[in-house]
Scaffold this motif. Structure first.
Motif, PDB file in Angstrom:
ATOM      1  N   LEU A   1      -5.388   5.656   8.188  1.00 45.91           N
ATOM      2  CA  LEU A   1      -5.272   4.944   7.114  1.00 45.91           C
ATOM      3  C   LEU A   1      -3.717   4.636   6.847  1.00 45.91           C
ATOM      4  O   LEU A   1      -3.014   5.817   6.446  1.00 45.91           O
ATOM      5  N   ILE A   2      -3.235   3.657   5.664  1.00 45.91           N
ATOM      6  CA  ILE A   2      -2.223   3.421   4.906  1.00 45.91           C
ATOM      7  C   ILE A   2      -2.396   3.240   3.927  1.00 45.91           C
ATOM      8  O   ILE A   2      -3.859   1.978   2.887  1.00 45.91           O
ATOM      9  N   LYS A   3      -1.113   3.402   3.020  1.00 45.78           N
ATOM     10  CA  LYS A   3      -1.467   2.925   1.823  1.00 45.78           C
ATOM     11  C   LYS A   3      -0.006   2.021   1.570  1.00 45.78           C
ATOM     12  O   LYS A   3       0.857   2.870   1.019  1.00 45.78           O
ATOM     13  N   ALA A   4      -0.153   1.059   1.522  1.00 44.18           N
ATOM     14  CA  ALA A   4       1.948  -0.074   0.694  1.00 44.18           C
ATOM     15  C   ALA A   4       1.282  -0.466   0.012  1.00 44.18           C
ATOM     16  O   ALA A   4       0.585  -1.488  -0.599  1.00 44.18           O
ATOM     17  N   ASP A   5       2.713  -1.177  -0.123  1.00 40.09           N
ATOM     18  CA  ASP A   5       3.175  -2.369  -1.485  1.00 40.09           C
ATOM     19  C   ASP A   5       2.986  -3.526  -1.138  1.00 40.09           C
ATOM     20  O   ASP A   5       2.957  -3.862  -0.150  1.00 40.09           O
TER      21      ASP A   5
ATOM     22  N   VAL B   1      -3.906  -1.264  -1.223  1.00 38.87           N
ATOM     23  CA  VAL B   1      -2.650  -1.432  -1.317  1.00 38.87           C
ATOM     24  C   VAL B   1      -2.107  -0.082  -2.960  1.00 38.87           C
ATOM     25  O   VAL B   1      -3.155  -0.129  -3.922  1.00 38.87           O
ATOM     26  N   ARG B   2      -1.074  -0.075  -3.070  1.00 38.68           N
ATOM     27  CA  ARG B   2      -0.359   0.451  -3.975  1.00 38.68           C
ATOM     28  C   ARG B   2      -0.485  -0.309  -5.285  1.00 38.68           C
ATOM     29  O   ARG B   2      -0.184  -1.927  -5.593  1.00 38.68           O
TER      30      ARG B   2
ATOM     31  N   GLY C   1      -7.260  -9.496   3.231  1.00 36.57           N
ATOM     32  CA  GLY C   1      -7.206  -8.601   3.993  1.00 36.57           C
ATOM     33  C   GLY C   1      -7.139  -7.394   3.891  1.00 36.57           C
ATOM     34  O   GLY C   1      -7.599  -7.053   4.265  1.00 36.57           O
ATOM     35  N   ALA C   2      -6.900  -7.106   2.827  1.00 36.59           N
ATOM     36  CA  ALA C   2      -6.979  -5.715   2.397  1.00 36.59           C
ATOM     37  C   ALA C   2      -8.018  -5.325   2.542  1.00 36.59           C
ATOM     38  O   ALA C   2      -9.427  -5.436   1.692  1.00 36.59           O
ATOM     39  N   ASP C   3      -8.509  -4.072   2.678  1.00 39.78           N
ATOM     40  CA  ASP C   3      -9.376  -2.981   2.230  1.00 39.78           C
ATOM     41  C   ASP C   3      -9.553  -2.087   1.507  1.00 39.78           C
ATOM     42  O   ASP C   3     -10.118  -1.823   1.133  1.00 39.78           O
TER      43      ASP C   3
END
Length: 278
Positions: A186-190, A212-213, A234-236
């Motif tokens: 999984l990804i955590k992005a700005d 999202v950060r 579309g962010a989870d």
């Protein structure tokens, strides 16, 4: 097998998550400690607000996991350390990780581990160190079914001190894609500067959950408007720290955010749930 643990992170109906980050102390920078000076009290306050998860370090995870409540938020475990947030910056930058991070996560009953993937101007050695960390963690994480959250951070120079977040869509997309290629679960992005571009970041995540950060402290309406747009793109889920722990009403802003995530509230309805004025 990673799905078993992620089922404890994501809401069973919305399949979204709010992770409250209070792992800032590990970076050794005094300016990021506001609101979490008393980490035990901060964790108790956040637990009472009932987010989906709390992001902590190996040394502080006990404040969450010693609470005798099977319905408490899940633990997301920070596994790396860097000095890129200093103000002023150190002459020599570094990034490293706990060599036994996956074993620590298993003992602490974490639902996933998190590590950085940083793009710092003029410091490719930090990105290399992050890649080596991800490679080291991935093998052990895969072996034991521990999900690996990778945090791509695109940064820009700041003449007055620590690096600042860069919202350039192309650079964020490229770094998120690299995180996927390296084996993130999984990804955590700005967020991007143009929030309407965020579907491109979601696309780059290639079907992986994308959180999202939160970034720096902003007003309630601005925070909720940004969150609503990112979810619509579309962010989870979201990983917010200062916008919750430094808030005058952490429980209220958490209720508002959870309403957006799990009940699809609009901004005004979320503010009403919080009890704030529009």
């Amino acid at each position: 097998m990673t799905a078993y643990r992620l089922n404890r992170l994501f809401h069973p109906t919305s399949r979204r998550a709010l992770d409250v980050a209070v792992d800032h102390g590990i970076f050794g920078e005094p300016s990021v400690l506001a609101g979490i000076e008393d980490i035990g009290a901060a964790v108790r306050t956040i637990v009472a607000a009932a987010p989906d998860a709390i992001q902590l370090t190996p040394g502080q995870a006990r404040h969450l996991q010693q609470i005798p409540d099977r319905d408490k938020p899940a633990l997301v475990l920070r596994t790396d350390i860097a000095n890129v947030y200093g103000n002023p910056l150190d002459a020599q930058l570094f990034s490293t990780h706990f060599p036994d991070a996956v074993e620590l996560a298993l003992r602490l009953d974490a639902v996933c581990i998190v590590a950085n993937l940083m793009d710092l101007p003029g410091h490719p050695e930090i990105r290399e160190a992050n890649i080596r960390t991800i490679q080291a963690l991935k093998g052990e994480a895969e072996r034991y079914g521990m999900p690996l959250m990778v945090e791509p951070l695109v940064m820009r120079d700041n003449p007055t001190g620590a690096y600042l977040v860069e919202g350039d869509t192309r650079r964020i997309v490229a770094l998120v894609r690299q995180a996927v290629e390296l084996g993130a679960d999984l990804i955590k992005a700005d967020p991007t500067d143009d929030l309407q571009d965020y579907h491109l970041v979601v696309q780059a995540a290639s079907g992986l959950p994308l959180l999202v950060r939160g970034g720096g402290r902003v007003g309630d309406r601005e925070l909720l408007e940004r969150t609503r747009t990112l979810l619509d793109q579309g962010a989870d889920g979201i990983v917010y720290g200062r916008n919750i722990v430094q808030h005058d009403d952490p429980a209220g802003i958490t209720r508002a955010l959870l309403g957006m995530l799990h009940d699809d509230l609009d901004v005004d309805a979320a503010l009403a749930r919080m009890g704030a004025d529009a």
